[in-house]
Write an enzyme that holds these catalytic residues in place. Structure first.
Site, mmCIF file in Angstrom:
data_model
loop_
_atom_site.group_PDB
_atom_site.id
_atom_site.type_symbol
_atom_site.label_atom_id
_atom_site.label_comp_id
_atom_site.label_asym_id
_atom_site.label_seq_id
_atom_site.Cartn_x
_atom_site.Cartn_y
_atom_site.Cartn_z
ATOM 1 N N PRO A 155 4.986 -8.408 -0.502
ATOM 2 C CA PRO A 155 4.503 -7.310 -1.340
ATOM 3 C C PRO A 155 5.615 -6.743 -2.215
ATOM 4 O O PRO A 155 6.725 -6.492 -1.751
ATOM 5 C CB PRO A 155 4.021 -6.277 -0.319
ATOM 6 C CG PRO A 155 3.715 -7.068 0.914
ATOM 7 C CD PRO A 155 4.729 -8.173 0.929
ATOM 8 N N GLU A 156 5.302 -6.556 -3.495
ATOM 9 C CA GLU A 156 6.241 -5.976 -4.444
ATOM 10 C C GLU A 156 5.693 -4.621 -4.891
ATOM 11 O O GLU A 156 4.750 -4.095 -4.294
ATOM 12 C CB GLU A 156 6.459 -6.939 -5.610
ATOM 13 C CG GLU A 156 6.991 -8.296 -5.163
ATOM 14 C CD GLU A 156 7.196 -9.280 -6.313
ATOM 15 O OE1 GLU A 156 7.521 -8.823 -7.441
ATOM 16 O OE2 GLU A 156 7.038 -10.494 -6.093
#
Length: 299
Positions: free
Chosen positions: A2-3
């Site tokens: 996840p960014e």
């Protein structure tokens, strides 16, 4: 992993469930996923009050890929999802199985209803950090992060790039330079800006950095509007997947035709990450960082 868009989408999906709720119980099922820090930066054993037991939640904030849950009395819980971490809401009578769930919180709402918030992380690259105040969070954890990528400017990128021999992609992945960008959105932004990921940071011109900063802001905002990119594990608090993968123009498309010129997209390792780009559309000056240089992109 996840960014920024995934963590921001998670933050937004958590707000209806957490804001105003009181934490009636908090349980840490695996001690090594949580580190508790006092106001002086010293670690100590995590207690239920550290995990916000008894607190009323008033705010959720984000910096880069990290999320903070803030209580009315100032206590803070910081969450980093790592590669496979999730914060999931289980409603009233949902069964809670210990399927890689390392911590959970029981929330009571103003209408008397209850929910469970669970931190799940099968691969255990994520973690929890607790602090007595927002000031302690800023001083002892978020102090290591650069500006949030949604607010990035060309002048900041130029200040970081000008003295650096690193590949421009490595610079983008360095969380002390820019908080929130990882492999997906680095590839996407570099393609949009027409910059080779292998190009030496110091050789990227200011006009190119202006294009890159604008591309980062626009691509991240678009991904947020689509709920982030779900590749494998990512879900928001309600278990929903994101659809931003439908907008990817290079990431995950190695060997396929470029959407602009039709040339086959190149795949190689840059900054120790699998990287996809178009040699035709992302030429740039013939100045590349050394491929023998070891780069470490912080997460």
């Amino acid at each position: 992993m996840p960014e920024l868009p995934e963590v921001e989408s998670l933050r937004r999906s958590l707000m209806p469930h957490l804001i105003g709720a009181k934490v009636t119980d908090a349980q840490l099922l695996r001690a090594d996923v949580c580190e508790s820090i006092d106001g002086h930066g010293r670690g100590h054993r995590t207690s239920a009050p550290d995990l916000l037991r008894g607190a009323r939640i008033v705010e959720l904030t984000r910096r880069g890929k990290q999320l903070s849950i803030i209580a009315e009395d100032g206590r803070v819980l910081c969450v980093h999802l790592g590669m496979s971490g999730q914060l999931l809401v289980h409603h009233k009578n949902a069964a809670l199985t210990n399927n890689h769930i390392h911590a959970y919180w029981l929330m009571k709402h103003a209408d008397g209803s209850t929910t469970k918030l669970c931190f799940r992380d099968p691969r255990r690259f994520g973690g929890l950090w607790t602090f007595p105040s927002v000031d302690a969070l800023l001083a002892h954890r978020w102090n290591a992060l650069g500006p949030d990528a949604l607010d990035i400017t060309a002048s900041h990128l130029h200040a970081a790039a000008a003295p650096s021999r690193r590949a421009i992609k490595a610079l983008l992945l360095d969380q002390s330079v820019l908080a929130g960008v990882g492999n997906i959105y680095a590839d996407e932004a570099l393609f949009e800006a027409g910059i080779s990921p292998r190009q030496s940071s110091r050789s990227v011109s200011l006009p190119a950095l202006e294009r890159l900063a604008a591309a980062l802001r626009a691509i991240l905002a678009e991904a947020i509007s689509r709920g982030g990119s779900t590749l494998r594990d990512y879900q928001d608090a309600d278990g929903n997947s994101g659809t931003a993968t439908l907008t990817h123009r290079v990431y995950g498309r190695g060997g396929l035709p470029c959407v602009r010129c039709g040339r086959r997209l190149a795949v190689d390792e840059v900054a120790q990450r699998t990287t996809v780009w178009c040699r035709q559309c992302q030429r740039g000056p013939n100045k590349h960082a050394s491929t023998t240089m070891t780069e470490r992109a912080t997460i």
